[in-house]
Enzyme design. Structure first.
Site, mmCIF file in Angstrom:
data_model
loop_
_atom_site.group_PDB
_atom_site.id
_atom_site.type_symbol
_atom_site.label_atom_id
_atom_site.label_comp_id
_atom_site.label_asym_id
_atom_site.label_seq_id
_atom_site.Cartn_x
_atom_site.Cartn_y
_atom_site.Cartn_z
ATOM 1 N N CYS A 135 40.418 43.852 47.084
ATOM 2 C CA CYS A 135 39.603 44.585 48.041
ATOM 3 C C CYS A 135 40.586 45.146 49.065
ATOM 4 C CB CYS A 135 38.516 43.717 48.675
ATOM 5 S SG CYS A 135 39.092 42.244 49.521
HETATM 6 O O1 LIG Z 1 38.772 44.149 52.466
HETATM 7 C C1 LIG Z 1 37.591 44.020 52.329
HETATM 8 C C2 LIG Z 1 36.931 42.695 52.504
HETATM 9 O O2 LIG Z 1 37.867 41.706 52.852
HETATM 10 C C3 LIG Z 1 36.727 45.186 52.000
HETATM 11 O O3 LIG Z 1 37.311 45.917 50.969
HETATM 12 C C4 LIG Z 1 36.583 46.083 53.225
HETATM 13 O O4 LIG Z 1 36.047 45.317 54.286
HETATM 14 C C5 LIG Z 1 35.648 47.270 52.909
HETATM 15 O O5 LIG Z 1 34.412 46.773 52.513
HETATM 16 P P1 LIG Z 1 33.093 47.661 52.587
HETATM 17 O O6 LIG Z 1 33.347 48.858 51.719
HETATM 18 O O7 LIG Z 1 32.022 46.742 52.074
HETATM 19 O O8 LIG Z 1 32.921 48.022 54.033
#
Ligand SMILES: O=C(CO)[C@H](O)[C@H](O)COP(=O)(O)O
Length: 138
Positions: A60
């Site tokens: 992520c």
């Molecule tokens: O690094 C992450 C979680 O640790 C996610 O990739 C980041 O917060 C983006 O998530 P979203 O697209 O749901 O906002």
């Protein structure tokens, strides 16, 4: 090997990791549907503890959210790694069964090196068996 892979976003780094897995002959197990990092971490963790995958790889933006989500599945030992030494140590000394990486902070070649270090380190250090068992129940 069978490797469960999930990422909540796609970029050059995630594509390089998937390409490396495929080129090295691993079966890549991927989720269908949800792209939320909690669901993806859980999916990969479950695939590993249920025996559908030998190892998991989660990505992520930071790598931390998917690592935390995977680690909530009993039996998962997910480790966030950003260089090959950390990845090798996570296998050797923690018997990590899920590798977590940041898709934003690792260049594609580095992510592939981290992945290879993780997958190429097959046997945990027997001296760490008691410590690894000790974390199993919180
Ligand atoms: O690094 C992450 C979680 O640790 C996610 O990739 C980041 O917060 C983006 O998530 P979203 O697209 O749901 O906002």
């Amino acid at each position: 090997m069978r490797v469960a892979f999930a990422s909540d976003d796609e970029n050059e780094t995630t594509r390089a990791v998937v390409a490396a897995l495929t080129e090295e002959g691993h079966e890549v197990i991927r989720p269908q549907g949800s792209e939320s990092w909690p669901d993806l971490g859980r999916f990969v963790g479950r695939a590993v503890v249920e025996g559908r995958a030998d190892y998991g790889v989660v990505m992520c933006w930071t790598g931390t959210g998917t690592a935390i989500a995977a680690n909530k599945v009993p039996g998962v030992r997910a480790a966030l790694a950003w260089d090959p030494w950390i990845a090798r140590g996570a296998r050797l000394w923690n018997d990590a069964n899920v590798l977590a990486m940041s898709l934003k902070r690792l260049a594609p070649d580095v992510a592939v090196e981290v992945l290879q270090a993780f997958l190429d380190t097959s046997e945990p250090d027997p001296d760490e068996a008691a410590n690894i068992a000790a974390v199993e129940h919180g």
